[in-house]
Design an enzyme around this catalytic site. Structure first.
Site, PDB file in Angstrom:
ATOM      1  N   ASP A 257       0.830  -1.200   0.000  1.00 12.14           N
ATOM      2  CA  ASP A 257       0.000   0.000   0.000  1.00 12.14           C
ATOM      3  C   ASP A 257       0.869   1.255   0.000  1.00 12.14           C
ATOM      4  O   ASP A 257       1.423   1.633   1.025  1.00 12.14           O
ATOM      5  CB  ASP A 257      -0.916  -0.012   1.224  1.00 12.14           C
ATOM      6  CG  ASP A 257      -1.899   1.141   1.232  1.00 12.14           C
ATOM      7  OD1 ASP A 257      -1.976   1.855   0.217  1.00 12.14           O
ATOM      8  OD2 ASP A 257      -2.588   1.320   2.250  1.00 12.14           O
TER       9      ASP A 257
ATOM     10  N   ASP B   3      -1.871   5.644  -5.652  1.00  6.76           N
ATOM     11  CA  ASP B   3      -2.057   4.724  -4.531  1.00  6.76           C
ATOM     12  C   ASP B   3      -2.239   3.294  -5.030  1.00  6.76           C
ATOM     13  O   ASP B   3      -3.214   2.982  -5.699  1.00  6.76           O
ATOM     14  CB  ASP B   3      -3.282   5.171  -3.728  1.00  6.76           C
ATOM     15  CG  ASP B   3      -3.509   4.355  -2.471  1.00  6.76           C
ATOM     16  OD1 ASP B   3      -2.661   3.494  -2.155  1.00  6.76           O
ATOM     17  OD2 ASP B   3      -4.533   4.567  -1.812  1.00  6.76           O
TER      18      ASP B   3
END
Length: 468
Positions: free
Chosen positions: A73, A283
């Site tokens: 992440d 992201d």
């Protein structure tokens, strides 16, 4: 000798390309990554996005080593592992009591007092005078536990004293999906992120759109074979603002195109306001791409105009896929492919990312209307998720080599696969608008690590390549 070396490199590249590995055939270490999938359609922020598609890496933690699976992440900082007790539904956990190298961080430690300063939620002292960390998400999920350290092992790389949250308490909006992974590997630029703790100056990955396989690379390397990358500077913000994430990988969005038409948008809406709301983040932990409400509406309206007579709107104003995507269409199930569609281009400072074909529309799993599949545009309204930002998700990063160059504070990307037919429209292409100078090609040092990306149902064996 050089001729035979180049020939060997070419043969290895062709073999890797056939298997959609997307990585350079240079001295490397490969370990498996996989993509977890689920069917969650609830409004969500970070954690819920992971229920749909997550890029996960398998490694070991502790002494003796315990196998764990962590979500990759780039949109968060704190690495954490689930330290709850095993149950019938929760089997992927880390047991700190079984690790002789595990250590909890006390409140009086400089680590607790200083290195936690970048976390969005402040740490507190628990009853045992231990450093307690807390993470929460917009969907209501939260986790709480002790800041701790242990030895993390990725391939032959051992990193003793790696800091992470050992989470023993929490709640989840989707426990079944969360149970598939042991934790999360925060990869942003905060002081506790995995990137910072490893001292990485660069990392990169490639996610193939053909079979969702790919590669994660930790470290420097020569990937000149992928072609000239287009680079866009990472935006730096030194002043803390309430709605701005200073440690995210933020880029400058300058405009959006549908086909050849640039949307008529006020420039002010594409940049952060006085509170920091409106930044554009890249992201890997978010599946789709989300735009602020007015920008999303402008994109949706222009896409409807340009696809009139080509796509049939769903016609259900109450249906909103994943709580943020309401631009949906009906496509006959007996058709083998989508009709020709206009591309959507994200115009960044220095480069343009253009998305088209099957990456532009996503079929809603299990949903059929009168013999038609239901497809939704893979751009959503971030206002509906409570996110005051533009977010470029991993779905639109497929077929691209994504390079996070922290040393030069820039993000690079280039297409790594073209359709076999010269007449076919590329699924994703990168157009340099005013390309920065290509990077130098540093030699590959020891400690250069590859990690394999792939579906859970498509596991790939370890591959070790060494050319001297």
């Amino acid at each position: 000798m050089n001729f035979f070396l180049h020939l060997l490199q070419l043969l290895v590249f062709l073999l890797c390309f056939k298997q959609s590995l997307c990585f350079s055939a240079t001295q490397a270490m490969v370990l498996p990554l996989k993509t977890e999938t689920g069917l969650n359609s609830q409004p969500s922020n970070k954690l819920s996005f992971h229920h749909n598609v997550t890029l996960t890496v398998e490694l070991t933690v502790g002494s003796p080593p315990q196998a764990v699976t962590m979500v990759l992440d780039t949109g968060s900082e704190l690495p954490w592992l689930n330290c709850k007790k095993k149950t019938q539904t929760l089997t992927s956990v880390f047991n700190p009591l079984s690790s002789s190298s595990y250590s909890r961080i006390p409140c009086i430690s400089p680590i607790c007092q200083k290195q936690t300063r970048d976390l969005p939620n402040p740490v507190v002292c628990d009853e045992e005078k231990l450093c307690n960390v807390f993470v929460s998400y917009a969907d209501g999920s939260s986790l709480e536990g002790n800041l701790a350290s242990d030895t993390f092992r990725i391939g032959s790389l051992n990193k003793p004293g790696t800091l992470f949250g050992c989470m023993g308490l929490g709640s989840s909006s989707n426990p079944q999906e969360d149970a598939k992974t042991t934790g999360l590997m925060g990869m942003n630029r905060g002081s506790l992120s995995f990137v910072t703790q490893l001292g990485l100056s660069k990392f990169s990955y490639c996610i193939s759109g053909r079979d969702s396989s790919g590669v994660l690379i930790l470290g420097e390397g020569n990937h000149s074979w992928v072609g000239n990358m287009a680079y866009t500077p990472l935006v730096q913000m030194s002043t803390p603002l309430p709605s701005y994430d200073r440690f995210a990988y933020t880029v400058k969005l300058e405009g959006i195109k549908v086909g050849n038409k640039i949307l008529a948008l006020e420039k002010s809406i594409l940049v952060p306001d006085h509170t920091g709301a409106g930044q554009t983040m890249v992201d890997s932990g978010t599946q789709f791409t989300f735009l602020l409400g007015p920008v999303y509406t402008a994109l949706k309206n222009e896409f409807l105009v340009q696809t009139k007579g080509v796509l049939v709107p769903l016609g259900d104003p109450n249906f909103v896929f994943q709580g943020a995507m309401d631009s949906c269409f009906r496509v006959p199930a007996n058709k083998g492919k989508l009709p020709p569609l206009p591309t959507v281009g994200l115009m960044l400072n220095g480069a343009e990312m253009v998305v088209g074909e099957e990456l532009l529309l996503y079929r809603v799993p299990g949903m059929v209307k009168g013999g038609d599949w239901v497809y939704c545009m893979t751009f959503g309204n971030s206002d509906l998720l409570g996110i005051a930002a533009f977010v470029v998700g991993n779905h639109h990063q497929q077929n691209l080599w994504m390079e996070y160059d922290l040393a030069k504070s820039r993000l690079g990307f280039v297409e790594t696969r073209r359709d076999g037919s010269q007449q076919a429209t590329q699924h994703v292409r990168v157009t340099s608008r005013h390309r920065l100078a290509p990077p130098s090609s540093p030699s590959l040092p020891s400690g250069y690590h590859f990690a394999r990306l792939g579906f859970l149902s498509s596991r790939i064996n370890l591959i070790h390549i060494s050319l001297t």
